[in-house]
Scaffold this motif. Sequence first.
Motif, short mmCIF file in Angstrom:
data_model
loop_
_atom_site.label_atom_id
_atom_site.label_comp_id
_atom_site.label_asym_id
_atom_site.label_seq_id
_atom_site.Cartn_x
_atom_site.Cartn_y
_atom_site.Cartn_z
N GLN A 52 0.82 -1.21 0.00
CA GLN A 52 0.00 0.00 0.00
C GLN A 52 0.86 1.26 0.00
OE1 GLN A 52 -3.49 0.07 -0.25
NE2 GLN A 52 -3.05 2.22 -0.67
N ALA A 53 2.00 1.23 0.66
CA ALA A 53 2.88 2.40 0.69
C ALA A 53 3.37 2.74 -0.73
CB ALA A 53 4.07 2.16 1.62
N ASP A 54 3.70 1.71 -1.52
CA ASP A 54 4.11 1.95 -2.91
C ASP A 54 2.96 2.56 -3.72
OD1 ASP A 54 6.64 0.92 -2.47
OD2 ASP A 54 6.28 -0.95 -3.56
N LEU A 55 1.74 2.06 -3.50
CA LEU A 55 0.57 2.59 -4.21
C LEU A 55 0.32 4.04 -3.82
CD1 LEU A 55 -1.73 -0.53 -3.82
CD2 LEU A 55 -0.83 0.36 -5.98
N ASP A 56 0.44 4.33 -2.53
CA ASP A 56 0.23 5.70 -2.05
C ASP A 56 1.28 6.65 -2.64
OD1 ASP A 56 -1.91 4.81 -0.55
OD2 ASP A 56 -0.78 4.76 1.34
N LYS A 57 2.52 6.21 -2.67
CA LYS A 57 3.61 7.03 -3.19
C LYS A 57 3.38 7.36 -4.67
CE LYS A 57 8.62 7.19 -3.57
NZ LYS A 57 9.88 6.50 -3.31
N ALA A 58 2.84 6.38 -5.42
CA ALA A 58 2.56 6.58 -6.84
C ALA A 58 1.20 7.25 -7.07
CB ALA A 58 2.61 5.24 -7.57
N ARG A 59 0.49 7.52 -5.98
CA ARG A 59 -0.84 8.14 -6.03
C ARG A 59 -1.85 7.32 -6.84
NH1 ARG A 59 0.65 14.57 -6.27
NH2 ARG A 59 1.92 14.50 -4.41
N ILE A 60 -1.74 6.00 -6.71
CA ILE A 60 -2.67 5.09 -7.35
C ILE A 60 -3.93 5.03 -6.49
CG2 ILE A 60 -3.09 2.71 -8.12
CD1 ILE A 60 -0.87 4.01 -9.72
N LYS A 61 -5.05 5.38 -7.08
CA LYS A 61 -6.33 5.40 -6.36
C LYS A 61 -7.28 4.31 -6.83
CE LYS A 61 -5.32 9.13 -4.04
NZ LYS A 61 -4.79 8.99 -2.72
N ALA A 62 -6.83 3.48 -7.77
CA ALA A 62 -7.68 2.42 -8.33
C ALA A 62 -8.10 1.45 -7.24
CB ALA A 62 -6.92 1.68 -9.43
N GLY A 63 -9.31 0.92 -7.40
CA GLY A 63 -9.82 -0.06 -6.44
C GLY A 63 -9.33 -1.45 -6.78
#
Length: 78
Positions: A52-63
């Motif tokens: 999740q930290a990688d997703l947050d850093k990349a600003r990925i908001k996909a479900g």
Amino acid sequence: MSGFFVDWNGDLRATDDPGGGYSCEIDLPVRYVAVKNKNGVTIHEATLYRNQADLDKARIKAGLVPGSKSWGSPKEGF
């Protein structure tokens, strides 16, 4: 290694359950995901997000979608 990637529809999928009868081959050092069909042909390439930290850093908001969700739409024959 498991993680996440974004499919061609913009959905977030887990590498250990990509769905569609596909499997994932991961190259961890370069954070690469090759999604392969049952014959081993690469049908999609994506960036690996390990957590999740990688997703947050990349600003990925996909479900996150389950593997049971189709990769296509009814009008595409899926």
